[in-house]
Motif scaffolding. Structure first.
Motif, mmCIF file in Angstrom:
data_model
loop_
_atom_site.group_PDB
_atom_site.id
_atom_site.type_symbol
_atom_site.label_atom_id
_atom_site.label_comp_id
_atom_site.label_asym_id
_atom_site.label_seq_id
_atom_site.Cartn_x
_atom_site.Cartn_y
_atom_site.Cartn_z
ATOM 1 N N MET A 1 -2.544 -11.558 -0.001
ATOM 2 C CA MET A 1 -2.723 -10.694 0.124
ATOM 3 C C MET A 1 -0.739 -9.576 -0.100
ATOM 4 S SD MET A 1 -3.374 -7.173 1.159
ATOM 5 C CE MET A 1 -4.744 -7.240 1.911
ATOM 6 N N ILE A 2 -0.732 -8.261 -1.143
ATOM 7 C CA ILE A 2 1.200 -8.044 -1.098
ATOM 8 C C ILE A 2 0.926 -7.012 -0.214
ATOM 9 C CG2 ILE A 2 3.176 -7.579 -2.350
ATOM 10 C CD1 ILE A 2 1.023 -8.897 -4.895
ATOM 11 N N ILE A 3 2.028 -7.111 0.832
ATOM 12 C CA ILE A 3 2.893 -6.143 1.720
ATOM 13 C C ILE A 3 3.889 -6.213 1.291
ATOM 14 C CG2 ILE A 3 2.704 -5.174 3.586
ATOM 15 C CD1 ILE A 3 0.401 -6.422 4.525
ATOM 16 N N ALA A 4 4.723 -4.574 0.684
ATOM 17 C CA ALA A 4 6.314 -4.091 0.950
ATOM 18 C C ALA A 4 6.389 -3.314 -0.058
ATOM 19 C CB ALA A 4 6.256 -5.362 -0.644
ATOM 20 N N GLU A 5 7.574 -2.843 0.926
ATOM 21 C CA GLU A 5 8.883 -1.444 1.234
ATOM 22 C C GLU A 5 8.252 -1.138 -0.064
ATOM 23 O OE1 GLU A 5 8.775 1.013 3.737
ATOM 24 O OE2 GLU A 5 9.342 -1.203 4.816
ATOM 25 N N SER A 6 9.018 -2.054 -0.892
ATOM 26 C CA SER A 6 9.743 -1.198 -2.126
ATOM 27 C C SER A 6 8.257 -0.964 -3.420
ATOM 28 C CB SER A 6 10.763 -1.999 -2.671
ATOM 29 O OG SER A 6 11.005 -1.978 -3.559
ATOM 30 N N GLN A 7 8.849 0.277 -3.996
ATOM 31 C CA GLN A 7 7.496 -0.093 -4.989
ATOM 32 C C GLN A 7 7.580 -0.997 -6.110
ATOM 33 O OE1 GLN A 7 6.862 4.145 -7.420
ATOM 34 N NE2 GLN A 7 5.175 3.934 -6.431
ATOM 35 N N GLN A 8 8.789 -0.969 -6.580
ATOM 36 C CA GLN A 8 9.476 -1.562 -7.424
ATOM 37 C C GLN A 8 9.239 -3.364 -7.955
ATOM 38 O OE1 GLN A 8 13.438 -1.103 -10.010
ATOM 39 N NE2 GLN A 8 13.932 -3.227 -9.187
ATOM 40 N N GLN A 9 9.498 -3.302 -5.932
ATOM 41 C CA GLN A 9 8.669 -4.966 -5.509
ATOM 42 C C GLN A 9 7.403 -5.465 -5.659
ATOM 43 O OE1 GLN A 9 11.172 -6.763 -4.683
ATOM 44 N NE2 GLN A 9 11.093 -8.302 -3.253
ATOM 45 N N ARG A 10 6.603 -4.704 -5.469
ATOM 46 C CA ARG A 10 5.059 -4.224 -5.145
ATOM 47 C C ARG A 10 4.976 -4.879 -6.718
ATOM 48 N NH1 ARG A 10 5.483 0.044 -1.565
ATOM 49 N NH2 ARG A 10 4.677 1.162 -2.957
ATOM 50 N N HIS A 11 5.048 -3.904 -7.226
ATOM 51 C CA HIS A 11 4.692 -3.161 -8.922
ATOM 52 C C HIS A 11 5.659 -5.167 -9.177
ATOM 53 C CE1 HIS A 11 5.158 0.787 -10.103
ATOM 54 N NE2 HIS A 11 4.199 0.423 -9.042
ATOM 55 N N ALA A 12 5.902 -5.226 -9.075
ATOM 56 C CA ALA A 12 6.637 -6.680 -9.876
ATOM 57 C C ALA A 12 5.981 -8.101 -9.260
ATOM 58 C CB ALA A 12 8.044 -7.814 -9.374
ATOM 59 N N PHE A 13 6.172 -8.128 -7.689
ATOM 60 C CA PHE A 13 5.164 -9.644 -7.267
ATOM 61 C C PHE A 13 3.650 -9.435 -7.798
ATOM 62 C CE2 PHE A 13 7.122 -8.654 -2.990
ATOM 63 C CZ PHE A 13 8.174 -10.217 -3.186
ATOM 64 N N GLU A 14 3.037 -7.825 -8.428
ATOM 65 C CA GLU A 14 1.581 -7.974 -9.012
ATOM 66 C C GLU A 14 1.878 -8.215 -10.650
ATOM 67 O OE1 GLU A 14 -2.108 -4.912 -8.269
ATOM 68 O OE2 GLU A 14 0.104 -4.052 -8.737
ATOM 69 N N ASP A 15 2.767 -7.718 -10.760
ATOM 70 C CA ASP A 15 2.873 -8.789 -12.476
ATOM 71 C C ASP A 15 3.049 -9.648 -12.320
ATOM 72 O OD1 ASP A 15 3.614 -7.999 -14.917
ATOM 73 O OD2 ASP A 15 5.550 -8.654 -14.530
ATOM 74 N N ALA A 29 2.045 -0.865 0.271
ATOM 75 C CA ALA A 29 2.867 -0.323 1.487
ATOM 76 C C ALA A 29 2.401 -0.141 2.516
ATOM 77 C CB ALA A 29 3.736 0.603 1.238
ATOM 78 N N PRO A 30 3.738 -0.997 3.504
ATOM 79 C CA PRO A 30 3.343 -1.235 4.658
ATOM 80 C C PRO A 30 2.479 0.211 5.965
ATOM 81 C CG PRO A 30 5.139 -1.846 4.211
ATOM 82 C CD PRO A 30 4.914 -1.000 3.515
ATOM 83 N N GLU A 31 3.300 1.028 5.285
ATOM 84 C CA GLU A 31 2.631 2.730 6.294
ATOM 85 C C GLU A 31 1.255 2.792 5.799
ATOM 86 O OE1 GLU A 31 5.415 4.083 2.646
ATOM 87 O OE2 GLU A 31 5.146 2.541 4.304
ATOM 88 N N LYS A 32 1.131 2.440 4.125
ATOM 89 C CA LYS A 32 -0.111 2.909 3.486
ATOM 90 C C LYS A 32 -1.970 1.799 4.702
ATOM 91 C CE LYS A 32 1.355 6.379 1.068
ATOM 92 N NZ LYS A 32 0.529 7.412 1.231
ATOM 93 N N LEU A 33 -0.626 0.649 5.272
ATOM 94 C CA LEU A 33 -2.235 -0.531 6.184
ATOM 95 C C LEU A 33 -2.144 -0.261 7.269
ATOM 96 C CD1 LEU A 33 -3.946 -2.757 4.279
ATOM 97 C CD2 LEU A 33 -2.260 -4.222 5.467
ATOM 98 N N SER A 34 -3.369 1.121 7.928
ATOM 99 C CA SER A 34 -4.178 0.583 8.967
ATOM 100 C C SER A 34 -3.816 -0.618 9.996
ATOM 101 C CB SER A 34 -4.610 1.629 9.335
ATOM 102 O OG SER A 34 -5.931 1.281 9.114
ATOM 103 N N ASP A 35 -3.837 -0.333 10.887
ATOM 104 C CA ASP A 35 -4.293 -1.519 12.148
ATOM 105 C C ASP A 35 -5.663 -1.718 11.321
ATOM 106 O OD1 ASP A 35 -1.857 -1.382 12.850
ATOM 107 O OD2 ASP A 35 -2.600 -0.586 15.234
ATOM 108 N N SER A 36 -6.850 -1.345 11.457
ATOM 109 C CA SER A 36 -7.529 -1.256 11.058
ATOM 110 C C SER A 36 -7.941 -1.753 10.354
ATOM 111 C CB SER A 36 -8.731 0.077 11.531
ATOM 112 O OG SER A 36 -8.661 0.854 10.656
ATOM 113 N N ALA A 37 -7.198 -0.974 9.020
ATOM 114 C CA ALA A 37 -7.660 -2.220 7.682
ATOM 115 C C ALA A 37 -6.356 -3.428 7.846
ATOM 116 C CB ALA A 37 -6.614 -1.248 7.166
ATOM 117 N N LEU A 38 -5.580 -3.764 8.537
ATOM 118 C CA LEU A 38 -4.527 -4.538 8.738
ATOM 119 C C LEU A 38 -6.339 -6.245 9.511
ATOM 120 C CD1 LEU A 38 -2.324 -6.337 7.881
ATOM 121 C CD2 LEU A 38 -1.262 -5.423 10.053
#
Length: 333
Positions: A1-15, A29-38
């Protein structure tokens, strides 16, 4: 599971994770993951959580409490879910276009992952030329995101050794999934690779950045953004425009031509039929949607195409799926 602030960082991790053959449950991104989803994801069997945000400490504390609670049932008995590894923060990734510094960053991440997961084989530098498998055909799959059982079953029947690359366009059901709770469609999309890869050798990933298609891979199309392909198999993501099935189909039909096989799993198909140039028959209805929430392909587009079109009901039997897989395999020879 990847939770990263930067879009570039997320893409690099996923790649990097995809190159290593690791299944990505989600990338947010952290703000896109609600407490219920977490909380939902904390209860799943996930081997590694990678946290990289401005509030790593607060996020870690919240996640650690949820992971600890997930180890025990309501009766206080310990469950069989093993507490996963956590990687808190990592060096900022260079742009993917900066090949040398990006490669160095990937090697550092591989070493860290090999140590955390006790998988020394991750530290072996892959040979990109040997790893790449060229495709000869493209299989475009369309299905309701809440009824992907036949797609998963088809992947299990299809050999990943076929010279075919798959584009899967899951449409969002208006009814949603009763079991998904507060998980939004984007979160569900990133959960698909782990589900689709069960019992087969296909490598599935959500399209998050520009890539080159390979045989043996299934690429999941986020219709929230426009995906454009060229005839070489390069997939480009346009975040400025929303994608549609009609746009995706017409683009694939234009650039891949006879190399394209389109397959739609749907519970809604009209009685009208049109013939494609190669003699195959496809259900179509310009006035009605083939999938409840999407406007799909009109009769003129289908009749003008040079590719194979196979339209199948979503509730196919195991025997029908086996026959369909055999037909697709034959088309890909």
């Amino acid at each position: 599971m990847i939770i990263a602030e930067s879009q570039q960082q997320r893409h690099a991790f996923e790649d990097t994770f995809t190159q290593l053959g690791l299944s990505i449950v989600g990338c947010f991104a952290p703000e896109k993951l609600s407490d219920s989803a977490l909380q939902y994801y904390a209860q799943q069997s996930i081997d590694l959580w990678l946290l990289d945000s401005d509030d790593n400490g607060e996020l870690y504390q919240k996640l650690d409490q949820l992971l600890e609670a997930a180890q025990y049932s309501q009766s206080g008995q310990q469950k069989l879910i093993t507490k996963p590894q956590l990687l808190i923060g990592f060096e900022q990734a260079p742009p993917l276009s900066a090949s040398q510094p990006y490669g160095k960053w990937q090697r550092q991440l591989r070493r860290k992952l090999a140590s955390l997961l006790n998988l020394p084989q991750l530290n072996i530098t892959p040979n990109a030329a040997a790893r790449y498998r060229p495709w000869r055909y493209v299989l475009l799959l369309v299905a309701d995101s809440q009824h992907l059982e036949p797609v998963q079953a088809l992947l299990t029947q299809l050999s990943a050794e076929l010279p075919v690359s798959i584009l899967l366009a899951p449409t969002v059901s208006t009814k949603g999934n009763a079991n998904s709770g507060n998980i939004n469609p984007d979160q569900s999309l990133h959960a698909l690779p782990a589900y689709l890869q069960q019992d087969n050798d296909w490598r599935c990933q959500v399209i998050n950045s520009t890539l080159n298609m390979q045989a043996g891979h299934c690429y999941i199309v986020p219709l929230t953004e426009q995906i454009v392909c060229d005839s070489t198999g390069r997939v480009i993501i346009n975040r400025q425009q929303q994608g549609t099935l009609a746009q995706l189909f017409n683009n694939c039909s234009e650039v891949f031509g006879e190399q394209l096989i389109a397959l739609c799993f749907t519970k809604i198909a009209s009685d009208r039929q049109v013939n494609t140039n190669n003699g195959n028959t496809a259900h179509s209805n310009a006035a009605h949607s083939l999938i409840k929430t999407s406007i799909v392909f009109d009769a003129a587009s289908i009749a003008a195409a040079n590719h194979s079109l196979l339209w199948q009901p979503a509730d196919m039997s195991a025997q029908d799926l086996q026959a369909l897989a055999a037909k697709v395999s034959h088309l890909c020879q």
